[in-house]
Motif scaffolding. Structure first.
Motif, PDB file in Angstrom:
ATOM      1  N   VAL A 158      16.023  24.594  33.056  1.00 47.68           N
ATOM      2  CA  VAL A 158      16.433  23.610  31.728  1.00 47.68           C
ATOM      3  C   VAL A 158      15.389  22.885  31.518  1.00 47.68           C
ATOM      4  N   ASP A 159      14.909  22.848  30.316  1.00 49.18           N
ATOM      5  CA  ASP A 159      13.816  21.978  30.007  1.00 49.18           C
ATOM      6  C   ASP A 159      14.389  20.505  29.566  1.00 49.18           C
ATOM      7  N   ILE A 160      14.372  19.753  30.359  1.00 53.90           N
ATOM      8  CA  ILE A 160      14.992  18.455  30.291  1.00 53.90           C
ATOM      9  C   ILE A 160      13.985  17.390  30.897  1.00 53.90           C
ATOM     10  N   SER A 161      13.874  16.149  30.242  1.00 53.02           N
ATOM     11  CA  SER A 161      13.126  15.073  30.995  1.00 53.02           C
ATOM     12  C   SER A 161      13.860  13.715  30.511  1.00 53.02           C
ATOM     13  N   ALA A 162      13.279  12.696  30.988  1.00 50.14           N
ATOM     14  CA  ALA A 162      14.125  11.474  30.801  1.00 50.14           C
ATOM     15  C   ALA A 162      13.360  10.309  30.858  1.00 50.14           C
ATOM     16  N   ASP A 163      13.499   9.232  30.190  1.00 48.09           N
ATOM     17  CA  ASP A 163      12.977   7.957  30.175  1.00 48.09           C
ATOM     18  C   ASP A 163      13.821   6.889  30.667  1.00 48.09           C
ATOM     19  N   VAL A 164      13.098   5.616  31.027  1.00 49.63           N
ATOM     20  CA  VAL A 164      13.708   4.662  31.649  1.00 49.63           C
ATOM     21  C   VAL A 164      13.158   3.116  31.154  1.00 49.63           C
ATOM     22  N   TYR A 165      13.731   2.159  30.980  1.00 49.09           N
ATOM     23  CA  TYR A 165      12.980   0.812  30.898  1.00 49.09           C
ATOM     24  C   TYR A 165      13.250   0.154  31.926  1.00 49.09           C
ATOM     25  N   PRO A 166      12.070  -0.769  32.234  1.00 52.33           N
ATOM     26  CA  PRO A 166      12.051  -1.394  33.741  1.00 52.33           C
ATOM     27  C   PRO A 166      12.847  -2.701  33.791  1.00 52.33           C
ATOM     28  N   TYR A 167      14.115  -2.827  33.272  1.00 52.99           N
ATOM     29  CA  TYR A 167      14.945  -4.106  33.258  1.00 52.99           C
ATOM     30  C   TYR A 167      16.490  -3.539  33.708  1.00 52.99           C
ATOM     31  N   ILE A 190      10.375  11.128  35.578  1.00 54.82           N
ATOM     32  CA  ILE A 190      10.904  10.169  34.751  1.00 54.82           C
ATOM     33  C   ILE A 190       9.915   9.290  34.147  1.00 54.82           C
ATOM     34  N   MET A 191      10.110   9.285  32.728  1.00 53.90           N
ATOM     35  CA  MET A 191       8.647   8.439  32.087  1.00 53.90           C
ATOM     36  C   MET A 191       9.104   7.016  32.030  1.00 53.90           C
ATOM     37  N   ILE A 192       8.297   6.135  31.712  1.00 52.57           N
ATOM     38  CA  ILE A 192       8.314   4.659  31.477  1.00 52.57           C
ATOM     39  C   ILE A 192       8.399   4.390  30.001  1.00 52.57           C
ATOM     40  N   ALA A 193       9.326   3.830  29.552  1.00 48.18           N
ATOM     41  CA  ALA A 193       9.329   3.600  27.849  1.00 48.18           C
ATOM     42  C   ALA A 193       9.964   2.430  27.862  1.00 48.18           C
ATOM     43  N   SER A 194       9.969   1.761  26.340  1.00 47.76           N
ATOM     44  CA  SER A 194      10.445   0.368  26.391  1.00 47.76           C
ATOM     45  C   SER A 194      11.876   0.282  25.613  1.00 47.76           C
ATOM     46  N   ASP A 195      12.258   1.408  24.959  1.00 44.02           N
ATOM     47  CA  ASP A 195      13.444   1.124  23.973  1.00 44.02           C
ATOM     48  C   ASP A 195      13.366  -0.171  23.168  1.00 44.02           C
ATOM     49  N   GLY A 196      12.232  -0.515  22.827  1.00 41.73           N
ATOM     50  CA  GLY A 196      12.081  -1.914  22.452  1.00 41.73           C
ATOM     51  C   GLY A 196      12.460  -1.965  20.987  1.00 41.73           C
TER      52      GLY A 196
END
Ligand SMILES: [Zn+2]
Length: 452
Positions: free
Chosen positions: A248-257, A332-338
Motif C-alpha cells: 500500500v502506497d502510504i507515507s506520513a509526516d510528524v511535527y517535533p512537538y 516518516i518525514m518531518i514537517a511543520s504543520d505550521g
C-alpha cells in the motif's frame, strides 16, 4: 565562471552523507560539487557551516488572502527556518480562503520568496457548495462538487487534502469516490488529517490505509503524532509498516512537538474530548484573541466555542516519547504543520525544522544529522515527484540551507510563537539568497510548482 561559490562548506547530503567541498551555482542550479577551486562572481565563505538541501515542508498552512492580496507571512517564517519549498492546502482547509487554482495565479502575479506546492482542500470545496459538516454527500451531490476539485487538479494542485476530524460527515464511501477521481490524474496524492485521534486513532489509520488500497492513490498521513501519540504510536507504526510491506502506497509526516494547535470550535473539542485526550480545560492555552496567553477554564472554553470558534489554541496533550518514536521511524518525514496568523499560533510555524536539528539531533541524539536531513528533504521530494530537489549534488536545483550545527535551535515558544530560529545563516532559493547572515531578505525567486 559560476554565479556563486559556496566555499569550504561541510555538505550534509541524504545520499552521500557528510563531506567538505565547494559548491558552484549557475543558472539556478548546482553545477559543481568539488574539492577543486571554483571561479565565481560572488562568494559565500562558509567554513564552519553545514550545507543541506533546502527543507521541503510537506505539511504547512498558507496565509489567508485578503482583498486579492496574498499575505507572505507564512512564507517568511518558512524561509527563516530553512524551508525552500512549502506545501500548503493541507487538512482539507484552504487556509488561503481561495481555490488552489486561484491561489496559484495570485502567487505568480505577486511573486514569492520560496517555492510553493499546493493541495486543494476537499473540506473547502464542500463548504463552498454549502454542505453541512456532519452529513455525508449523496453520489449526485459529490458529482456536482467534483468540477471544483477537477479544476484545481487540472491547474496543477499536487493532490487533494482531507480533514476528516473537521468534517465528520465525509463517509468512507465519499472518500473512495474522491480517491477514484484523484486516480484519473497522474502523480497526485491524497493527504489526510485522520478522522479520530487518541482512543480511536487506530481505527482512523485503518480507514486511510483502506482508502489508498481501494483506490490506488498514494496517501500522505498528516501529522501522525497528533493522531497517535496518546499511547497508540507503537501499534500505529506496526499497522503502517504492515501496510507498506503489503504494497500500500502510504507515507506520513510528524511535527517535533508534543502539543497540537487548532481552532477551538473544531470537532476535536466536542463533548467527551477531555476524557479521550486524558486532559482538562487547563491543558488548553489560548493563543489569540481576548484571552491570548490564558489557559482555558470551563467559562473561557464555552465562551470561545460559542462566540469565537475560529480562535487558535494549543493543546498540551501528547506523549513526548511517542513523538520521538515517530521522528525516528525511517519512512516518516518531518514537517511543520505550521500556521501563524498575525504572528499568533503554534511555535512550530517558525521553529519546527531548527528544533528537529537542535533538540532531537544535537542535544538529545535521537537521530543522526544526515538521517534527519533526509526526512526534511529527499523523502518529501520523492513523495512529491520533485526529481530536481532534495540533494546537494550537481544538476539539482540550487535550493540550499547553510546552518551552524552547534547553534541551530528554535527560539519560538508558546508565548512567543513567531520568534525566528538561531543558527540558520543563509538560505538560497534557485541560487538567490532569501536569508543572508541570518537576516530575511525575501525576494521573488520562488516558483509555484504545478503538478502534471
Ligand atoms: Zn491537520
Amino acid at each position: 565562471m559560476m554565479d556563486l561559490l559556496i566555499k569550504g562548506v561541510e555538505i550534509a547530503d541524504p545520499i552521500n552523507g557528510r563531506f567538505y567541498c565547494n559548491i558552484g551555482i549557475k543558472d539556478h542550479k548546482i553545477k559543481m560539487v568539488s574539492e577543486q577551486n571554483i571561479e565565481a562572481e560572488k562568494i559565500i565563505e562558509a567554513s564552519g557551516l553545514i550545507a543541506a538541501p533546502g527543507f521541503i515542508d510537506i505539511h504547512m498552512h498558507e496565509s489567508e488572502v485578503t482583498e486579492e492580496t496574498a499575505s507572505l507571512e507564512m512564507f517568511e517564517h518558512m524561509a527563516r527556518m530553512g524551508v525552500t519549498t512549502a506545501v500548503g492546502g493541507n487538512c482539507g482547509l484552504n487556509t488561503c480562503k481561495k481555490s488552489a487554482a486561484g491561489y496559484f495565479n495570485l502567487l505568480e502575479q505577486s511573486g514569492i520568496p520560496i517555492n510553493y506546492v499546493g493541495f486543494t482542500g476537499y473540506g473547502y470545496s464542500r463548504e463552498q457548495q454549502g454542505h453541512e459538516l456532519n452529513r455525508p454527500l449523496t453520489y449526485p451531490e459529490f458529482e456536482e462538487l467534483a468540477p471544483l476539485i477537477r479544476n484545481d487538479l487540472e491547474k496543477g494542485a499536487c493532490g487533494v487534502s482531507l480533514g476528516l476530524e473537521y468534517v465528520p460527515g465525509i463517509s468512507t464511501e465519499e472518500m473512495i469516490w474522491l480517491g477514484q477521481l484523484v486516480k484519473e490524474y497522474p502523480d497526485r496524492l491524497i493527504s489526510a488529517h485522520y478522522r479520530y485521534d487518541s482512543d480511536r486513532s487506530l481505527e482512523a489509520l485503518a480507514e486511510l490505509i483502506i482508502l489508498s488500497r481501494e483506490t490506488g492513490v498514494p496517501l500522505q498521513i498528516s501529522h501522525i503524532g497528533s493522531c497517535n501519540a496518546f499511547g497508540q504510536m507503537d501499534s500505529a507504526l506496526e499497522m503502517f509498516d504492515a501496510a507498506l510491506k503489503a504494497g500500500v502506497d502510504i507515507s506520513a509526516d510528524v511535527y517535533p512537538y508534543n502539543a497540537f494547535s487548532t481552532m477551538i470550535g473544531s470537532a476535536v473539542f466536542d463533548e467527551g474530548c477531555f476524557e479521550r485526550l486524558r486532559a482538562s480545560y487547563d491543558s488548553l492555552l489560548v493563543t489569540e484573541g481576548k484571552y491570548r496567553g490564558h489557559k482555558c477554564t470551563e467559562d473561557i472554553f464555552l465562551e470561545l466555542r460559542s462566540q469565537a470558534p475560529d480562535t487558535l489554541i494549543v493543546a498540551f496533550v501528547m506523549d513526548e516519547d511517542e513523538i520521538v518514536t515517530a521522528l525516528k521511524h525511517p519512512e516518516i518525514m518531518i514537517a511543520s504543520d505550521g500556521f501563524l496568523r498575525s504572528g499568533q499560533g503554534h511555535p512550530r510555524a517558525s521553529g519546527a525544522f531548527p528544533r528537529a536539528l537542535g533538540k532531537y539531533v544535537r542535544e538529545e541524539k535521537h537521530l543522526d544529522l544526515v538521517e534527519a536531513v533526509k526526512k526534511m528533504t529527499l523523502l518529501p521530494a520523492h513523495r512529491l515527484g520533485l526529481t530536481q530537489k532534495g540533494r546537494v549534488a550537481a544538476d539539482y536545483d540550487a535550493d540550499l540551507v547553510l546552518f551552524d550545527f552547534n547553534k541551530i535551535s528554535d527560539r519560538s515558544n508558546y508565548e512567543k510563537p513567531a520568534v525566528p530560529p538561531e543558527g540558520i545563516e543563509h538560505v538560497l532559493v534557485g541560487g538567490k539568497q532569501v536569508v543572508c547572515n541570518s537576516k530575511y531578505t525575501g525576494g521573488d525567486n520562488g516558483t509555484v510548482i504545478r503538478t502534471g
